[in-house]
Design a protein around this motif. Structure first.
Motif, PDB file in Angstrom:
ATOM      1  N   THR A 137      19.096 -20.817  -7.669  1.00  0.00           N
ATOM      2  CA  THR A 137      18.364 -19.587  -7.372  1.00  0.00           C
ATOM      3  C   THR A 137      19.183 -18.670  -6.480  1.00  0.00           C
ATOM      4  OG1 THR A 137      16.309 -20.825  -7.532  1.00  0.00           O
ATOM      5  CG2 THR A 137      16.200 -18.701  -6.436  1.00  0.00           C
ATOM      6  N   ARG A 138      19.141 -17.395  -6.801  1.00  0.00           N
ATOM      7  CA  ARG A 138      19.816 -16.364  -6.019  1.00  0.00           C
ATOM      8  C   ARG A 138      18.767 -15.572  -5.230  1.00  0.00           C
ATOM      9  NH1 ARG A 138      24.899 -14.909  -7.352  1.00  0.00           N
ATOM     10  NH2 ARG A 138      24.391 -12.702  -7.165  1.00  0.00           N
ATOM     11  N   LYS A 139      19.172 -14.511  -4.547  1.00  0.00           N
ATOM     12  CA  LYS A 139      18.259 -13.764  -3.678  1.00  0.00           C
ATOM     13  C   LYS A 139      17.682 -12.502  -4.318  1.00  0.00           C
ATOM     14  CE  LYS A 139      18.870 -16.424  -0.078  1.00  0.00           C
ATOM     15  NZ  LYS A 139      17.858 -17.333   0.349  1.00  0.00           N
ATOM     16  N   ASN A 140      18.188 -12.115  -5.484  1.00  0.00           N
ATOM     17  CA  ASN A 140      17.672 -10.925  -6.158  1.00  0.00           C
ATOM     18  C   ASN A 140      16.619 -11.305  -7.187  1.00  0.00           C
ATOM     19  OD1 ASN A 140      20.730  -9.971  -5.549  1.00  0.00           O
ATOM     20  ND2 ASN A 140      19.312  -8.253  -5.537  1.00  0.00           N
ATOM     21  N   ARG A 141      15.669 -10.433  -7.364  1.00  0.00           N
ATOM     22  CA  ARG A 141      14.660 -10.621  -8.410  1.00  0.00           C
ATOM     23  C   ARG A 141      15.072  -9.816  -9.645  1.00  0.00           C
ATOM     24  NH1 ARG A 141       9.919 -12.644  -5.877  1.00  0.00           N
ATOM     25  NH2 ARG A 141       9.975 -12.280  -3.633  1.00  0.00           N
ATOM     26  N   PRO A 142      14.909 -10.394 -10.844  1.00  0.00           N
ATOM     27  CA  PRO A 142      15.123  -9.597 -12.048  1.00  0.00           C
ATOM     28  C   PRO A 142      14.090  -8.460 -12.088  1.00  0.00           C
ATOM     29  CG  PRO A 142      15.076 -11.936 -12.586  1.00  0.00           C
ATOM     30  CD  PRO A 142      14.603 -11.789 -11.156  1.00  0.00           C
ATOM     31  N   ASP A 172      31.228  -8.249  -9.894  1.00  0.00           N
ATOM     32  CA  ASP A 172      30.452  -9.305  -9.240  1.00  0.00           C
ATOM     33  C   ASP A 172      29.786  -8.778  -7.969  1.00  0.00           C
ATOM     34  OD1 ASP A 172      29.531 -12.020  -8.808  1.00  0.00           O
ATOM     35  OD2 ASP A 172      31.114 -12.222  -7.311  1.00  0.00           O
ATOM     36  N   ARG A 173      30.497  -7.991  -7.208  1.00  0.00           N
ATOM     37  CA  ARG A 173      29.941  -7.419  -5.978  1.00  0.00           C
ATOM     38  C   ARG A 173      28.937  -6.306  -6.264  1.00  0.00           C
ATOM     39  NH1 ARG A 173      31.592 -11.509  -3.452  1.00  0.00           N
ATOM     40  NH2 ARG A 173      33.299 -11.387  -1.979  1.00  0.00           N
ATOM     41  N   ALA A 174      29.099  -5.633  -7.385  1.00  0.00           N
ATOM     42  CA  ALA A 174      28.234  -4.483  -7.686  1.00  0.00           C
ATOM     43  C   ALA A 174      26.831  -4.879  -8.130  1.00  0.00           C
ATOM     44  CB  ALA A 174      28.884  -3.601  -8.764  1.00  0.00           C
ATOM     45  N   ILE A 175      26.715  -5.960  -8.880  1.00  0.00           N
ATOM     46  CA  ILE A 175      25.409  -6.244  -9.487  1.00  0.00           C
ATOM     47  C   ILE A 175      24.305  -6.498  -8.468  1.00  0.00           C
ATOM     48  CG2 ILE A 175      25.557  -8.712  -9.979  1.00  0.00           C
ATOM     49  CD1 ILE A 175      24.361  -5.993 -12.414  1.00  0.00           C
ATOM     50  N   PRO A 176      24.528  -7.196  -7.342  1.00  0.00           N
ATOM     51  CA  PRO A 176      23.430  -7.318  -6.378  1.00  0.00           C
ATOM     52  C   PRO A 176      22.995  -5.957  -5.832  1.00  0.00           C
ATOM     53  CG  PRO A 176      25.111  -8.961  -5.916  1.00  0.00           C
ATOM     54  CD  PRO A 176      25.687  -8.021  -6.937  1.00  0.00           C
ATOM     55  N   ALA A 177      23.949  -5.062  -5.625  1.00  0.00           N
ATOM     56  CA  ALA A 177      23.600  -3.716  -5.149  1.00  0.00           C
ATOM     57  C   ALA A 177      22.826  -2.960  -6.214  1.00  0.00           C
ATOM     58  CB  ALA A 177      24.854  -2.948  -4.746  1.00  0.00           C
ATOM     59  N   LEU A 178      23.262  -3.055  -7.450  1.00  0.00           N
ATOM     60  CA  LEU A 178      22.552  -2.357  -8.528  1.00  0.00           C
ATOM     61  C   LEU A 178      21.121  -2.867  -8.668  1.00  0.00           C
ATOM     62  CD1 LEU A 178      25.425  -2.200 -11.164  1.00  0.00           C
ATOM     63  CD2 LEU A 178      24.464  -0.277  -9.860  1.00  0.00           C
ATOM     64  N   LEU A 179      20.938  -4.192  -8.571  1.00  0.00           N
ATOM     65  CA  LEU A 179      19.587  -4.744  -8.637  1.00  0.00           C
ATOM     66  C   LEU A 179      18.742  -4.302  -7.450  1.00  0.00           C
ATOM     67  CD1 LEU A 179      20.288  -8.352  -9.960  1.00  0.00           C
ATOM     68  CD2 LEU A 179      19.033  -6.529 -11.138  1.00  0.00           C
ATOM     69  N   GLN A 215      14.869  -4.728  -2.456  1.00  0.00           N
ATOM     70  CA  GLN A 215      14.137  -5.991  -2.308  1.00  0.00           C
ATOM     71  C   GLN A 215      14.878  -7.032  -1.469  1.00  0.00           C
ATOM     72  OE1 GLN A 215      15.097  -8.698  -5.097  1.00  0.00           O
ATOM     73  NE2 GLN A 215      14.485 -10.022  -3.420  1.00  0.00           N
ATOM     74  N   SER A 216      16.065  -7.448  -1.866  1.00  0.00           N
ATOM     75  CA  SER A 216      16.710  -8.540  -1.117  1.00  0.00           C
ATOM     76  C   SER A 216      17.306  -8.053   0.201  1.00  0.00           C
ATOM     77  CB  SER A 216      17.758  -9.276  -1.961  1.00  0.00           C
ATOM     78  OG  SER A 216      18.961  -8.581  -2.049  1.00  0.00           O
ATOM     79  N   TRP A 217      17.658  -6.770   0.292  1.00  0.00           N
ATOM     80  CA  TRP A 217      18.145  -6.241   1.569  1.00  0.00           C
ATOM     81  C   TRP A 217      17.036  -6.295   2.613  1.00  0.00           C
ATOM     82  CZ3 TRP A 217      20.050  -1.388  -1.394  1.00  0.00           C
ATOM     83  CH2 TRP A 217      21.265  -1.664  -2.020  1.00  0.00           C
ATOM     84  N   ARG A 218      15.840  -5.863   2.216  1.00  0.00           N
ATOM     85  CA  ARG A 218      14.712  -5.875   3.149  1.00  0.00           C
ATOM     86  C   ARG A 218      14.285  -7.297   3.479  1.00  0.00           C
ATOM     87  NH1 ARG A 218      10.549  -4.137   0.723  1.00  0.00           N
ATOM     88  NH2 ARG A 218      11.433  -3.671  -1.288  1.00  0.00           N
ATOM     89  N   GLU A 219      14.195  -8.169   2.473  1.00  0.00           N
ATOM     90  CA  GLU A 219      13.756  -9.552   2.690  1.00  0.00           C
ATOM     91  C   GLU A 219      14.722 -10.337   3.579  1.00  0.00           C
ATOM     92  OE1 GLU A 219      13.200 -11.456  -1.104  1.00  0.00           O
ATOM     93  OE2 GLU A 219      11.418 -10.253  -1.579  1.00  0.00           O
ATOM     94  N   ASN A 220      15.998 -10.005   3.529  1.00  0.00           N
ATOM     95  CA  ASN A 220      17.015 -10.774   4.254  1.00  0.00           C
ATOM     96  C   ASN A 220      17.620 -10.032   5.435  1.00  0.00           C
ATOM     97  OD1 ASN A 220      17.310 -13.327   2.517  1.00  0.00           O
ATOM     98  ND2 ASN A 220      17.380 -11.661   1.028  1.00  0.00           N
ATOM     99  N   GLY A 221      17.044  -8.874   5.787  1.00  0.00           N
ATOM    100  CA  GLY A 221      17.516  -8.126   6.948  1.00  0.00           C
ATOM    101  C   GLY A 221      18.949  -7.642   6.824  1.00  0.00           C
ATOM    102  N   ILE A 222      19.333  -7.175   5.657  1.00  0.00           N
ATOM    103  CA  ILE A 222      20.709  -6.722   5.412  1.00  0.00           C
ATOM    104  C   ILE A 222      20.787  -5.212   5.635  1.00  0.00           C
ATOM    105  CG2 ILE A 222      22.603  -6.634   3.752  1.00  0.00           C
ATOM    106  CD1 ILE A 222      21.748  -9.504   4.496  1.00  0.00           C
ATOM    107  N   SER A 223      21.643  -4.815   6.556  1.00  0.00           N
ATOM    108  CA  SER A 223      21.779  -3.396   6.893  1.00  0.00           C
ATOM    109  C   SER A 223      22.670  -2.666   5.889  1.00  0.00           C
ATOM    110  CB  SER A 223      22.387  -3.246   8.294  1.00  0.00           C
ATOM    111  OG  SER A 223      23.747  -3.649   8.277  1.00  0.00           O
ATOM    112  N   HIS A 224      22.521  -1.351   5.875  1.00  0.00           N
ATOM    113  CA  HIS A 224      23.379  -0.494   5.052  1.00  0.00           C
ATOM    114  C   HIS A 224      24.843  -0.727   5.403  1.00  0.00           C
ATOM    115  CE1 HIS A 224      25.564   3.345   4.383  1.00  0.00           C
ATOM    116  NE2 HIS A 224      24.974   3.251   3.200  1.00  0.00           N
ATOM    117  N   GLU A 225      25.149  -0.813   6.679  1.00  0.00           N
ATOM    118  CA  GLU A 225      26.530  -1.004   7.120  1.00  0.00           C
ATOM    119  C   GLU A 225      27.120  -2.302   6.583  1.00  0.00           C
ATOM    120  OE1 GLU A 225      23.933  -0.236   9.196  1.00  0.00           O
ATOM    121  OE2 GLU A 225      24.451   1.894   9.315  1.00  0.00           O
TER     122      GLU A 225
END
Length: 193
Positions: free
Chosen positions: A18-23, A132-139, A146-156
């Motif tokens: 399981t990864r951290k992004n939702r389809p 590979d790096r782009a797809i989590p951002a695109l999702l 979704q995963s940025w907010r759930e995991n406390g990931i900042s824009h920076e």
């Protein structure tokens, strides 16, 4: 033949990582097999935007093997900053075991592809890293962060972790993403660290 069948059945375990992004449109999280399929298609779709002429078949092969070690190690979110050296050592042990199921010359070919991806020195590997790096951002951009907010990931942190490899392998994709990330930063789609 049996060695190849055993290898392919071992790869079925990637569907359970399981990864951290939702389809899009689903309540569950994606798995690593889905991720590998999606980035292979993204790479094929973006080949004309690579930094230089590349062998897209080699890129796709790298993308199909790059996360196989996660069968043993699990997935780590791309935006994590701690423990990468230990993680990569564990992944190397995992792919050594899993590719070891194959007869030669496939065993050596798959290991060479995995190592090329990890070293990110060839144009093909840099392009593979970019998608590979782009797809989590695109999702995340399609899922309201979704995963940025759930995991406390900042824009920076997003920009620091994905910007350099995307810019190195597919500059046009980074131009697109950088603008989108800045736009959504203003809407509050990122976590606070």
């Amino acid at each position: 033949m049996q060695q190849i069948v055993d290898f392919i059945l071992e790869l079925d375990k990637l569907k359970g990582v399981t990864r951290k992004n939702r389809p899009l449109g689903l309540d569950r999280y994606e798995n690593s097999a889905e991720h590998s399929w999606q980035i292979a298609l993204l790479a094929y779709s973006l080949v004309q935007y690579a930094e230089t002429l590349i062998d897209i078949h080699r890129v796709i092969a790298m993308l199909l093997v790059h996360d196989i070690g996660e069968i043993d190690t699990g997935d780590t979110i791309v935006f994590a900053v701690e423990g990468w050296e230990e993680r990569k050592a564990a992944e190397l042990a995992a792919v050594t075991r899993i590719f070891g199921m194959l007869p030669e010359p496939r065993r050596a070919e798959f290991m060479a592809l995995w190592l090329e991806f990890e070293q990110a020195e060839t144009p093909e590997a840099r392009f593979a890293h970019a998608v590979d790096r782009a797809i989590p951002a695109l999702l995340n951009l399609a899922n309201n962060g979704q995963s940025w907010r759930e995991n406390g990931i900042s824009h920076e942190r997003v920009v620091q972790r994905i910007g350099p490899p995307i810019k190195a392998g597919c500059p046009a994709l980074w131009i697109y993403l950088e603008a989108r990330l800045a736009e959504e930063h203003r809407t509050g789609w990122f976590g606070i660290e």
